[in-house]
Design an enzyme around this catalytic site. Structure first.
Site, PDB file in Angstrom:
ATOM      1  N   CYS A 100       9.233   0.600  -0.046  1.00 39.90           N
ATOM      2  CA  CYS A 100       9.634  -0.657  -0.681  1.00 39.90           C
ATOM      3  C   CYS A 100       8.638  -1.781  -0.437  1.00 39.90           C
ATOM      4  O   CYS A 100       8.318  -2.556  -1.342  1.00 39.90           O
ATOM      5  CB  CYS A 100      11.029  -1.057  -0.227  1.00 39.90           C
ATOM      6  SG  CYS A 100      11.322  -0.934   1.542  1.00 39.90           S
ATOM      7  N   HIS A 116      12.530  -8.196   1.035  1.00 41.30           N
ATOM      8  CA  HIS A 116      11.360  -8.210   1.903  1.00 41.30           C
ATOM      9  C   HIS A 116      10.393  -9.315   1.459  1.00 41.30           C
ATOM     10  O   HIS A 116      10.246  -9.579   0.258  1.00 41.30           O
ATOM     11  CB  HIS A 116      10.606  -6.883   1.841  1.00 41.30           C
ATOM     12  CG  HIS A 116      11.343  -5.720   2.419  1.00 41.30           C
ATOM     13  ND1 HIS A 116      12.491  -5.830   3.150  1.00 41.30           N
ATOM     14  CD2 HIS A 116      11.057  -4.375   2.371  1.00 41.30           C
ATOM     15  CE1 HIS A 116      12.900  -4.628   3.529  1.00 41.30           C
ATOM     16  NE2 HIS A 116      12.049  -3.731   3.074  1.00 41.30           N
TER      17      HIS A 116
END
Length: 333
Positions: free
Chosen positions: A129, A244
């Site tokens: 990711c 993130h």
């Protein structure tokens, strides 16, 4: 493919990413003309999600007739079951790290390198990711002037570890705000609520980099198709539920002004420019593009993305769309 359309399986359908995969399939319309089949562990078998009953992924599982399988059930499950799905005739899009380093398995970001899908042999890998969001932001720069070196610091949310990590953050935060003793750390080396853990991922024996850092180093070069790019990474876990963030320093091979970088990213698919992006905004946002005054060919930027969506589920579904569209055009021809 059946008369009703494609048969698309979601393996790990009850997990954090699997649940978002189902949402993405619905949002992007792939559930309308195609059959969606759900697989999970025997523990979750029998659950009903949007009118579909979850099937157990065990020796009795019927894999026949499945065209595309989206896997998000962990590396062990992928290693055991992905080859079985491929042998049964499916194309597997795997979200684990099980096949990313295999030179025969394409590692795909839908907006960056869809051309490598032509090389797949039934298996396609989704990047990590944190790598995923970085590639969407950097690919236009790589194409324009080339990238010599990257220095990246990640600020990774707990959902990247899974549902139990999100629960741990919530439990610890409630206890802290109530003035109660914090529970013993259940997921990380220390409590994560109102804390920062300076090493996201796990250390392999004899390695002073975490596996999260090693993934970004390797995957960046494979996706951008340039083994000469230098990549220095520090991965950090922060008390954020989802999304993130990354502080990125990009040293380019040719000069690139901040204004030209903004122009490139403004036209890039899957990217939105913001003045200051935050984890509450999501998908892939790039902000704070500025010159690194310590180096004539370097820029700095801040990249933020929803790790469950673009970092995992959305990209897998986008790859499925590319496969469906590609096969449809071949049939039409």
């Amino acid at each position: 493919m059946s008369a009703a359309g494609y048969r698309i399986a979601v393996v790990g359908a009850t997990g954090a990413v699997g649940t978002v995969m189902l949402q993405c399939l619905k949002e992007r319309g792939l559930d309308r003309d195609n059959e969606i089949i759900l697989f999970a562990t025997a523990r979750s078998a029998g659950k009903v999600i949007d009118g579909r009953t979850v099937r157990a992924l065990d020796e009795s599982a019927d894999l026949s007739g499945i065209d595309i399988a989206l896997f998000s059930a962990g590396g062990g499950t992928s290693k055991e079951w992905a080859p079985r799905f491929v042998e049964a005739g499916a194309t597997v899009i795997d979200n684990s790290s099980a096949f990313r380093r295999d030179p025969d398995v394409p590692l795909v970001v839908s907006e960056v390198n869809p051309h490598v899908l032509r090389e797949h042999r039934g298996l396609i890998a989704n990047p990590n990711c944190s790598t995923m969001q970085l590639m969407v932001a950097l690919a236009p720069i790589q194409r324009e002037v080339g990238i010599a070196r990257l220095v990246v610091s990640t600020y990774q949310s707990v959902s990247g570890t899974g549902v139990k990590a999100v629960d741990a953050l919530d439990d610890e935060a409630r206890a802290s705000l109530a003035g109660e003793p914090l529970p013993e750390p259940a997921i990380y080396p220390d409590n994560i609520a109102f804390n920062v853990i300076g090493a996201a991922g796990n250390f392999a024996e004899g390695d002073d980099h975490t596996d999260e850092e090693r993934k970004m180093m390797f995957e960046t070069r494979k996706i951008l198709e340039d083994e000469s790019i230098g990549v220095a990474v520090t991965c950090v876990r922060v008390p954020v539920r989802v999304c993130h963030s990354e502080a990125v320093n990009v040293q380019t091979r040719k000069p690139l002004s901040p204004d030209r970088a903004r122009e490139l990213l403004a036209d890039a698919p899957g990217v939105a420019l913001h003045q200051v992006a935050t984890p509450l905004q999501a998908e892939v946002f790039v902000s704070r593009i500025r010159r690194d005054e310590s180096h004539p060919h370097a820029l700095q930027m801040w990249v933020v993305s929803d790790n469950l969506r673009k970092g995992a589920a959305t990209n897998a579904v986008q790859i499925a769309e590319l496969l469906v569209e590609g096969r449809a055009s071949q049939l039409a021809a």
